[in-house]
Design an enzyme around this catalytic site. Structure first.
Site, PDB file in Angstrom:
ATOM      1  CG  ASP A 131      -2.067  -0.891   1.215  1.00 41.57           C
ATOM      2  OD1 ASP A 131      -2.424  -1.366   0.123  1.00 41.57           O
ATOM      3  OD2 ASP A 131      -2.659  -1.125   2.289  1.00 41.57           O
ATOM      4  CG  MET A 132       1.926   5.554  -1.751  1.00 43.29           C
ATOM      5  SD  MET A 132       3.667   5.119  -1.437  1.00 43.29           S
ATOM      6  CE  MET A 132       4.149   4.497  -3.031  1.00 43.29           C
ATOM      7  NE  ARG A 183      -4.703  -1.463  -4.317  1.00 48.54           N
ATOM      8  CZ  ARG A 183      -4.307  -1.770  -3.069  1.00 48.54           C
ATOM      9  NH1 ARG A 183      -3.838  -0.827  -2.263  1.00 48.54           N
ATOM     10  NH2 ARG A 183      -4.381  -3.005  -2.642  1.00 48.54           N
ATOM     11  CB  ALA A 188      -6.647   7.846   1.591  1.00 47.08           C
ATOM     12  NE  ARG A 287      -5.990   5.971   5.534  1.00 50.56           N
ATOM     13  CZ  ARG A 287      -5.261   5.325   6.454  1.00 50.56           C
ATOM     14  NH1 ARG A 287      -4.660   5.990   7.412  1.00 50.56           N
ATOM     15  NH2 ARG A 287      -5.148   4.021   6.408  1.00 50.56           N
TER      16      ARG A 287
HETATM   17  P1  FDA Z   1     -14.280   9.671  -4.391  1.00 54.80           P
HETATM   18  O1  FDA Z   1     -13.762   9.849  -3.010  1.00 54.80           O
HETATM   19  O2  FDA Z   1     -14.523  10.866  -5.213  1.00 54.80           O
HETATM   20  O3  FDA Z   1     -15.595   8.801  -4.309  1.00 54.80           O
HETATM   21  C1  FDA Z   1     -16.423   8.543  -5.426  1.00 54.80           C
HETATM   22  C2  FDA Z   1     -17.742   7.960  -4.904  1.00 54.80           C
HETATM   23  O4  FDA Z   1     -17.493   6.725  -4.215  1.00 54.80           O
HETATM   24  C3  FDA Z   1     -18.421   8.848  -3.837  1.00 54.80           C
HETATM   25  O5  FDA Z   1     -19.234   9.801  -4.444  1.00 54.80           O
HETATM   26  C4  FDA Z   1     -19.173   7.825  -3.037  1.00 54.80           C
HETATM   27  O6  FDA Z   1     -20.348   7.446  -3.710  1.00 54.80           O
HETATM   28  C5  FDA Z   1     -18.265   6.629  -3.040  1.00 54.80           C
HETATM   29  N1  FDA Z   1     -17.347   6.622  -1.874  1.00 54.80           N
HETATM   30  C6  FDA Z   1     -16.020   6.850  -1.882  1.00 54.80           C
HETATM   31  N2  FDA Z   1     -15.486   6.714  -0.647  1.00 54.80           N
HETATM   32  C7  FDA Z   1     -16.539   6.405   0.156  1.00 54.80           C
HETATM   33  C8  FDA Z   1     -16.651   6.146   1.544  1.00 54.80           C
HETATM   34  N3  FDA Z   1     -15.586   6.179   2.353  1.00 54.80           N
HETATM   35  N4  FDA Z   1     -17.878   5.845   2.040  1.00 54.80           N
HETATM   36  C9  FDA Z   1     -18.953   5.785   1.232  1.00 54.80           C
HETATM   37  N5  FDA Z   1     -18.905   6.019  -0.099  1.00 54.80           N
HETATM   38  C10 FDA Z   1     -17.732   6.342  -0.618  1.00 54.80           C
HETATM   39  N6  FDA Z   1      -5.316   5.308  -0.743  1.00 54.80           N
HETATM   40  C11 FDA Z   1      -4.002   5.492  -0.447  1.00 54.80           C
HETATM   41  O7  FDA Z   1      -3.600   6.624  -0.175  1.00 54.80           O
HETATM   42  N7  FDA Z   1      -3.146   4.424  -0.444  1.00 54.80           N
HETATM   43  C12 FDA Z   1      -3.546   3.171  -0.766  1.00 54.80           C
HETATM   44  O8  FDA Z   1      -2.727   2.237  -0.754  1.00 54.80           O
HETATM   45  C13 FDA Z   1      -4.913   2.972  -1.083  1.00 54.80           C
HETATM   46  N8  FDA Z   1      -5.392   1.738  -1.413  1.00 54.80           N
HETATM   47  C14 FDA Z   1      -6.681   1.606  -1.887  1.00 54.80           C
HETATM   48  C15 FDA Z   1      -7.134   0.385  -2.337  1.00 54.80           C
HETATM   49  C16 FDA Z   1      -8.383   0.266  -2.920  1.00 54.80           C
HETATM   50  C17 FDA Z   1      -8.838  -1.060  -3.434  1.00 54.80           C
HETATM   51  C18 FDA Z   1      -9.215   1.417  -3.028  1.00 54.80           C
HETATM   52  C19 FDA Z   1     -10.553   1.352  -3.695  1.00 54.80           C
HETATM   53  C20 FDA Z   1      -8.797   2.626  -2.518  1.00 54.80           C
HETATM   54  C21 FDA Z   1      -7.550   2.731  -1.931  1.00 54.80           C
HETATM   55  N9  FDA Z   1      -7.110   3.935  -1.398  1.00 54.80           N
HETATM   56  C22 FDA Z   1      -5.777   4.077  -1.067  1.00 54.80           C
HETATM   57  C23 FDA Z   1      -8.084   5.022  -1.111  1.00 54.80           C
HETATM   58  C24 FDA Z   1      -8.168   6.020  -2.254  1.00 54.80           C
HETATM   59  O9  FDA Z   1      -6.985   6.771  -2.339  1.00 54.80           O
HETATM   60  C25 FDA Z   1      -9.353   6.983  -2.058  1.00 54.80           C
HETATM   61  O10 FDA Z   1      -9.175   7.694  -0.866  1.00 54.80           O
HETATM   62  C26 FDA Z   1     -10.711   6.292  -2.022  1.00 54.80           C
HETATM   63  O11 FDA Z   1     -10.782   5.242  -2.930  1.00 54.80           O
HETATM   64  C27 FDA Z   1     -11.833   7.277  -2.372  1.00 54.80           C
HETATM   65  O12 FDA Z   1     -11.628   7.800  -3.665  1.00 54.80           O
HETATM   66  P2  FDA Z   1     -12.520   7.440  -4.948  1.00 54.80           P
HETATM   67  O13 FDA Z   1     -11.584   7.243  -6.083  1.00 54.80           O
HETATM   68  O14 FDA Z   1     -13.418   6.310  -4.669  1.00 54.80           O
HETATM   69  O15 FDA Z   1     -13.298   8.777  -5.264  1.00 54.80           O
END
Ligand code: FDA
Length: 311
Positions: A131-132, A183, A188, A287
């Site tokens: 992970d990052m 990935r 976050a 987060r």
């Molecule tokens: P965005 O936050 O804009 O969300 C889009 C839509 O998704 C929202 O409108 C909502 O509907 C839904 N949604 C998103 N988050 C939600 C929540 N918490 N609760 C409810 N609904 C929600 N980050 C990092 O810094 N290091 C890492 O190693 C990882 N690893 C990782 C693995 C995987 C499999 C995922 C999916 C994500 C990560 N992340 C991560 C987290 C990533 O950086 C990011 O913070 C989240 O995925 C939210 O961003 P979105 O791209 O979903 O867009």
């Protein structure tokens, strides 16, 4: 924006954890995003996903350890997790954070911990994603990956790129040259403007640029987002360039956008869900709340009410 920053600040202050952990509503909120506190509960969650033809990546919660014993314990628990995946035959890999393996304590010592874990994973044929974390760790994480992990463990390991970081275009090119597995996520953590794009549109624009590079020239990239427009861009790009579904996968978080997970899987795409488990769920929960402030007001009110009624 202010609420997001406040939640991300709180996520790094473990002192609030005992208070939050005792709160019934916080535990209920956590249970939406966390499969449970034990490995058994995580394996049950993986089986439920598998029944829906969805793969998993198991994440033993924990980060920023400050004692070597904690890192050794976490490493051994991840090794147990690998063994359980092998014994049960579930369709899962694992994700680990380098600060959980002691990155903040000693780089070389952390590298040897991760080496031991990776050697075990390779024997079992299980992939391990690094992970990052925050930008203070990006350089060291990528260095350890490029110099120690990828040359020795190849496709058994991969890393994460965050589209909010200004440096990511260059990092992606290096990872493509190495044909390393990536990935892609937005990122976050709370980051300053010098290192990270701050506006949503900029982060998304960067994401699109990176996903196109990875889909065109990368090695089985993981498109990790729940953002509809970004998923739509991915679908359009793979269609326009005849990239078949077996060349990449979508990844989402446990408990987030189950409708979308289901739809993509039904449409024939590989979907993997990140399944966190364990007792150290506090920073992870904060987060997730920072990403969706709608849930927060309710939880804060409840915590305050409980705090005020304490003697
Ligand atoms: P965005 O936050 O804009 O969300 C889009 C839509 O998704 C929202 O409108 C909502 O509907 C839904 N949604 C998103 N988050 C939600 C929540 N918490 N609760 C409810 N609904 C929600 N980050 C990092 O810094 N290091 C890492 O190693 C990882 N690893 C990782 C693995 C995987 C499999 C995922 C999916 C994500 C990560 N992340 C991560 C987290 C990533 O950086 C990011 O913070 C989240 O995925 C939210 O961003 P979105 O791209 O979903 O867009």
């Amino acid at each position: 924006m202010i609420l997001r920053s406040a939640l991300l600040w709180l996520s790094e202050h473990q002192g609030t954890f005992d208070f939050v952990r005792g709160n019934a509503l916080a535990r209920r909120m956590a249970s939406r995003f966390v499969a449970g506190e034990t490995l058994d509960s995580a394996i049950d969650a993986v089986r439920r996903l598998e029944a829906n033809k969805t793969k998993a990546s198991l994440d033993l919660l924990g980060e920023s350890v400050s004692e070597r014993e904690e890192a050794v314990r976490a490493r051994d628990e991840v090794i147990d997790t690998l063994d359980r995946i092998a014994e049960t035959g579930v369709d899962a890999n694992v994700s680990v954070k380098l600060t959980q393996m002691g990155l903040d304590l000693d780089y070389e010592w952390c590298a040897s911990n991760v080496h031991e874990l990776m050697t075990h994973a390779r024997q079992l044929g299980i992939f391990v994603r690094i992970d990052m974390e925050s930008s203070q760790h990006t350089e060291r994480t990528l260095r350890l990956f490029h110099e120690r992990l990828h040359p020795e463990f190849g496709d058994t390991t991969g890393v994460v790129i965050q589209s909010y970081l200004r440096r990511s275009a260059k990092d992606v090119e290096e990872l493509i040259s190495a044909q390393a597995r990536v990935r892609l996520c937005k990122g976050a953590y709370a980051e300053p403007p010098e290192v990270a794009f701050q506006r949503r549109e900029e982060v998304s624009k960067s994401y699109v640029g990176l996903l196109e590079r990875l889909l065109a020239n990368g090695n089985y990239p993981a498109i990790a987002t729940h953002d509809d427009p970004l998923i739509e861009q991915t679908l359009q790009f793979v269609k326009a360039h005849d990239i078949p579904p077996e060349r990449f996968e979508f990844q989402m978080l446990y408990g987030v956008r189950r409708d979308l997970q289901e739809k993509l899987r039904r449409d024939g795409f590989n979907v993997r869900v990140y399944v966190p488990f364990g007792t150290h769920w506090y920073p992870y929960l904060m987060r997730r709340l920072a990403e969706r402030p709608a849930n927060v007001a309710f939880m804060v009110m409840s915590l305050l009410k409980e705090g005020l009624s304490r003697p």
